[in-house]
Design a protein around this motif. Structure first.
Motif, PDB file in Angstrom:
ATOM      1  N   ARG A  49       0.920  -1.178  -0.086  1.00 48.16           N
ATOM      2  CA  ARG A  49       0.176   0.068  -0.012  1.00 48.16           C
ATOM      3  C   ARG A  49       0.822   1.283  -0.018  1.00 48.16           C
ATOM      4  NH1 ARG A  49      -3.981   1.635   4.869  1.00 48.16           N
ATOM      5  NH2 ARG A  49      -5.130   3.579   3.763  1.00 48.16           N
ATOM      6  N   MET A  76       0.973   5.459   0.068  1.00 48.40           N
ATOM      7  CA  MET A  76       0.133   6.596   0.267  1.00 48.40           C
ATOM      8  C   MET A  76       0.951   7.859  -0.145  1.00 48.40           C
ATOM      9  SD  MET A  76      -1.896   5.303   3.656  1.00 48.40           S
ATOM     10  CE  MET A  76      -0.643   4.205   3.948  1.00 48.40           C
ATOM     11  N   MET A  77       0.399   8.658  -0.637  1.00 45.37           N
ATOM     12  CA  MET A  77       1.208  10.217  -0.741  1.00 45.37           C
ATOM     13  C   MET A  77       0.485  11.392  -0.364  1.00 45.37           C
ATOM     14  SD  MET A  77       2.068  12.035  -4.649  1.00 45.37           S
ATOM     15  CE  MET A  77       3.621  10.914  -4.900  1.00 45.37           C
ATOM     16  N   PHE A  78       1.292  12.093   0.468  1.00 44.50           N
ATOM     17  CA  PHE A  78       0.697  13.229   1.281  1.00 44.50           C
ATOM     18  C   PHE A  78       1.445  14.576   0.619  1.00 44.50           C
ATOM     19  CE2 PHE A  78       0.521   9.586   3.906  1.00 44.50           C
ATOM     20  CZ  PHE A  78      -0.741   9.810   4.604  1.00 44.50           C
ATOM     21  N   LYS A 131      -3.658  13.690   2.709  1.00 37.11           N
ATOM     22  CA  LYS A 131      -3.220  12.549   1.737  1.00 37.11           C
ATOM     23  C   LYS A 131      -3.973  12.948   0.279  1.00 37.11           C
ATOM     24  CE  LYS A 131      -5.058   8.518   2.745  1.00 37.11           C
ATOM     25  NZ  LYS A 131      -5.515   7.286   3.630  1.00 37.11           N
ATOM     26  N   ILE A 132      -3.274  12.878  -0.834  1.00 44.28           N
ATOM     27  CA  ILE A 132      -3.695  12.953  -2.062  1.00 44.28           C
ATOM     28  C   ILE A 132      -3.990  11.776  -3.008  1.00 44.28           C
ATOM     29  CG2 ILE A 132      -2.659  15.289  -2.308  1.00 44.28           C
ATOM     30  CD1 ILE A 132      -0.556  14.192  -3.950  1.00 44.28           C
ATOM     31  N   MET A 133      -3.281  10.600  -2.471  1.00 43.23           N
ATOM     32  CA  MET A 133      -3.362   9.335  -3.248  1.00 43.23           C
ATOM     33  C   MET A 133      -2.998   8.306  -2.386  1.00 43.23           C
ATOM     34  SD  MET A 133      -1.623   6.765  -5.055  1.00 43.23           S
ATOM     35  CE  MET A 133      -0.072   7.060  -5.034  1.00 43.23           C
ATOM     36  N   ASP A 134      -3.962   7.034  -2.474  1.00 41.89           N
ATOM     37  CA  ASP A 134      -3.929   5.989  -1.670  1.00 41.89           C
ATOM     38  C   ASP A 134      -3.986   4.660  -2.729  1.00 41.89           C
ATOM     39  OD1 ASP A 134      -3.837   3.856   0.114  1.00 41.89           O
ATOM     40  OD2 ASP A 134      -5.065   4.953   1.544  1.00 41.89           O
ATOM     41  N   THR A 135      -3.036   3.859  -2.998  1.00 40.58           N
ATOM     42  CA  THR A 135      -3.021   2.771  -3.591  1.00 40.58           C
ATOM     43  C   THR A 135      -2.815   1.436  -3.045  1.00 40.58           C
ATOM     44  OG1 THR A 135      -2.921   2.079  -5.899  1.00 40.58           O
ATOM     45  CG2 THR A 135      -1.058   3.294  -4.895  1.00 40.58           C
ATOM     46  N   THR A 136      -3.216   0.370  -3.378  1.00 42.74           N
ATOM     47  CA  THR A 136      -2.902  -1.000  -2.938  1.00 42.74           C
ATOM     48  C   THR A 136      -2.360  -1.706  -4.367  1.00 42.74           C
ATOM     49  OG1 THR A 136      -3.857  -0.776  -0.713  1.00 42.74           O
ATOM     50  CG2 THR A 136      -3.031  -3.109  -1.804  1.00 42.74           C
ATOM     51  N   SER A 191      -6.438  -1.361  -5.280  1.00 43.82           N
ATOM     52  CA  SER A 191      -7.347  -0.098  -5.158  1.00 43.82           C
ATOM     53  C   SER A 191      -6.619   1.082  -5.254  1.00 43.82           C
ATOM     54  CB  SER A 191      -7.862  -0.366  -3.508  1.00 43.82           C
ATOM     55  OG  SER A 191      -6.520  -0.047  -2.689  1.00 43.82           O
ATOM     56  N   LEU A 192      -7.193   1.953  -5.641  1.00 42.42           N
ATOM     57  CA  LEU A 192      -6.851   3.457  -5.971  1.00 42.42           C
ATOM     58  C   LEU A 192      -7.709   4.348  -5.668  1.00 42.42           C
ATOM     59  CD1 LEU A 192      -4.529   4.965  -7.328  1.00 42.42           C
ATOM     60  CD2 LEU A 192      -5.426   4.639  -9.488  1.00 42.42           C
ATOM     61  N   HIS A 193      -7.270   5.433  -4.463  1.00 49.72           N
ATOM     62  CA  HIS A 193      -8.229   6.416  -4.140  1.00 49.72           C
ATOM     63  C   HIS A 193      -7.245   7.694  -4.095  1.00 49.72           C
ATOM     64  CE1 HIS A 193     -10.743   3.190  -2.580  1.00 49.72           C
ATOM     65  NE2 HIS A 193      -9.785   2.432  -2.088  1.00 49.72           N
ATOM     66  N   TYR A 194      -8.170   8.745  -4.376  1.00 52.01           N
ATOM     67  CA  TYR A 194      -7.277  10.096  -4.518  1.00 52.01           C
ATOM     68  C   TYR A 194      -8.314  11.026  -4.101  1.00 52.01           C
ATOM     69  CZ  TYR A 194      -9.096   9.648  -9.270  1.00 52.01           C
ATOM     70  OH  TYR A 194     -10.029   9.427 -10.153  1.00 52.01           O
ATOM     71  N   HIS A 195      -7.612  12.235  -3.820  1.00 49.54           N
ATOM     72  CA  HIS A 195      -8.257  13.345  -3.236  1.00 49.54           C
ATOM     73  C   HIS A 195      -8.827  13.899  -4.405  1.00 49.54           C
ATOM     74  CE1 HIS A 195      -8.827  17.398  -1.554  1.00 49.54           C
ATOM     75  NE2 HIS A 195      -8.543  16.794  -0.402  1.00 49.54           N
TER      76      HIS A 195
END
Lengths: 167, 447
Positions: A124, A126-128, A133-138, B418-422
């Motif tokens: 996983r 995550m970019m901040f 947090k602007i992006m969260d991927t696994t 999974s892929l989430h973003y602001h």
């Protein structure tokens, strides 16, 4: 009394077999027992996974960092002429452990090893930025393979983050 | 030959012990040719135990239940304590009647994920029927295979509660895998901590059923309730608490984990005071330096830059403006002692806390006395060093040697699960010319 026992045995056998055959609805509710795999599984592995991240500045200087020549072919899609390696980070993670890196441009990357087996790891990322947090991927990626996160603007160029999962 | 209306009456007389020798002969002849009886049965019935055979044949012919008076009396006689008990040995179970396999399969089915069959089979060697039923009851708890059989014979035994069964099995029953599956959303090494504490213990479906599928804290409570002596929660809290605090500061806890962290903090006021001290440290440093050096805007951001913490979190930071202001106002004044005296409080730890569960990150953002010294030193350096100092890399993170060679995953070797973003960013997946996966993050998108 032997014959009596034989009759009794036949009766018990009949009842036991009847009880042992599940009805359809009951069979559907039957839990999967440990080790009763329903899909292909891979053996668990021990030891930590090395998550290596480079920070590469893509620009139009026309100069490619010698350290990046081995991977520069994968940067063609970015339409820049120069690539400079700015930073490198390496974290050794066990499942459910995480590490974070602050990189140029004020961004922060948090990496978590979700799981891994003998074939692949689930990571996983995550970019901040300064806002959060602007992006969260696994991603599930085969062992000893890499992928890239890119697009962050930096000094008339973009940042490319090759992330390599080694174990 | 068609059925013989006299066979039943002959069998009744034999069952009742009043048949003559001629009637025995006649009954045997009739059995051999009676089409209502299975051929195999007709061949094996020899009236060697005449009364038992008569009872059985009457049952097959539908004239009497198999639990006729004679059979019932026979069973009761067998079960009398003064009589030699009927021993069901493993050989009998696995051999002549193949009941071993039947029982094992039935128990396995009823027990679900809890492995009981081997234990049951191990216990029934040398046991009587009553003992067999009790053994299965004891091992299986709510499982009631033989109970059903015995109930039909009027010999039912009481069920044991599932909690007692799990407690009995606690050493072999395993809690880990299903707890892990229930807690995968926690961004914490909680599952690993459970595995560490519980070893190979595995939670039974009964425990999960008891908690109603809820996650987090109810599982711990259910484990306590169901497993009796197994009480791992204090150890878990000890392992994960520091990590929770860190994640809590980053607002990354799941609702369940957040709830647990709040409960933990409520019980430990000292930890709350420490967190408060951390939270106010930035403003304390800023105020203290301002007191010492005069009005110095953006001092906290510069300090953060110097020690490698998140300068980006400070809005409006301008390092150059700060440095110029400090140089202009402060000259070579030593600010360290004054700043340190004001910001170091009893609530702040005087040494970095090592958290074994988390690997050292490339840039440790946690505060300690040493980092405070670094902060002050950084401010001092900025104040006294000559103009023209080269810009340092942001974040203060050292570039570590990382192997540049990278074999990028091809299609089929990587899956984005999974892929989430602001909402103010745009994130897309694309492939490079060599087929490498690229997750493209565009923060400049205005929606």
């Amino acid at each position: 009394m032997n014959m009596l026992m034989r009759w009794f045995g036949l009766l018990v056998l009949f009842v036991a077999v009847t009880l042992a055959v599940p009805t359809e609805s009951h069979a559907q509710a039957r839990p999967v027992r440990p080790g009763q795999a329903t899909t292909a599984t891979y053996a668990p592995v021990s030891g930590k996974v090395s998550i290596q991240m480079q920070v590469v500045h893509a620009n139009n200087s026309g100069v490619v960092d010698p350290d990046l020549k081995a991977v520069a072919a994968n940067f063609k899609a970015f339409r820049y002429t120069g690539f400079q390696k700015l930073e490198g980070f390496d974290a050794k993670l066990a499942p459910n452990q995480e590490a974070q890196f602050s990189m140029v441009g004020g961004h922060r990357i948090k990496v978590k090893l979700v799981s891994r087996d003998s074939r692949q790891a689930k990571v996983r990322v995550m970019m901040f930025n300064e806002s959060g947090k602007i992006m969260d991927t696994t991603v599930a990626i085969n062992r000893n393979r890499a992928f890239m996160i890119a697009g962050t603007s930096y000094k008339d160029g973009k940042l490319i983050l090759p992330i390599h999962v080694r174990y | 030959m068609a059925s013989n209306p006299n066979l039943e009456s002959l069998l009744i007389r034999i069952r009742d012990g009043v048949a003559t020798a001629d009637e025995f002969v006649r009954a045997r002849q009739l059995v051999e040719v009676d089409s209502r009886l299975p051929e195999e049965l007709r061949e094996v019935v020899d009236f060697e135990d005449a009364q038992a055979d008569a009872v059985g044949l009457l049952a097959v012919l539908g004239h009497d239940s198999l639990f006729g008076e004679v059979l019932r009396e026979g069973l009761e006689a067998e079960l009398q304590p003064t009589k030699e008990p009927v021993v069901i040995t493993p050989d009998m179970l696995d051999g002549e009647w193949e009941l071993g396999a039947v029982f094992a399969e039935a128990v396995r089915y009823e027990a679900g994920s809890v492995e009981l069959a081997d234990s049951v089979v191990a216990e029934v060697g040398g046991a009587s029927r009553i003992e067999l039923g009790a053994a299965i009851q004891a091992w299986a708890g709510e499982v009631d295979v033989v109970g059903s059989v015995l109930a039909r014979c009027g010999l039912a035994t009481a069920e044991l509660p599932i909690a007692a069964a799990i407690t009995r099995e606690a050493g072999a029953v395993d809690l880990v895998s299903q707890i892990e599956s229930e807690l995968t959303d926690l961004a914490l090494p909680l599952a690993e901590a459970i595995a560490f504490e519980a070893g190979t213990v595995e939670l039974s479906d009964a425990v999960l059923a008891a908690v109603g599928g809820e996650q987090g804290l109810p599982i711990a409570e259910a484990v306590r309730a169901e497993a009796g002596t197994v009480n791992m929660w204090p150890e878990l809290e000890a392992v994960v608490s520091d990590v929770w605090v860190s994640a809590m500061l980053d607002h990354e806890l799941s609702p369940v984990a957040h709830r647990a962290a709040v409960l933990r903090l409520r019980d430990e006021p000292e930890m709350g005071a420490t967190m408060t001290a951390f939270a106010s440290l930035g403003s304390d440093v800023r105020a203290a330096v301002a007191d010492e050096a005069g009005e110095t805007p953006y001092i906290w951001a510069a300090v953060a830059e110097g020690i490698g913490v998140e300068a980006e979190l400070v809005q409006g930071w301008d390092g150059e403006q700060f440095a110029a202001a400090i140089r202009e106002e402060g000259g070579s004044v030593d600010l360290v002692s004054g700043v340190m005296a004001k910001v170091v409080t009893p609530q702040l730890p005087y040494a970095a806390v090592e958290i074994e569960a988390i690997p050292a990150s490339a840039n440790n953002r946690r505060w300690s006395l040493s980092t405070l010294v670094m902060a002050a030193a950084a401010a001092l350096l900025i104040a006294v060093l000559p103009m023209g100092m080269q810009e340092t890399q942001s974040g203060g993170a050292a570039v570590v040697p990382v192997e540049s060679h990278a074999e990028f995953a091809a299609a089929g070797e990587i899956v984005v699960e999974s892929l989430h973003y602001h909402e103010q960013a745009s994130v897309t997946q694309t492939l490079g010319d060599e087929g490498a996966l690229i997750i493209w993050v565009d923060e400049e998108t205005t929606l």
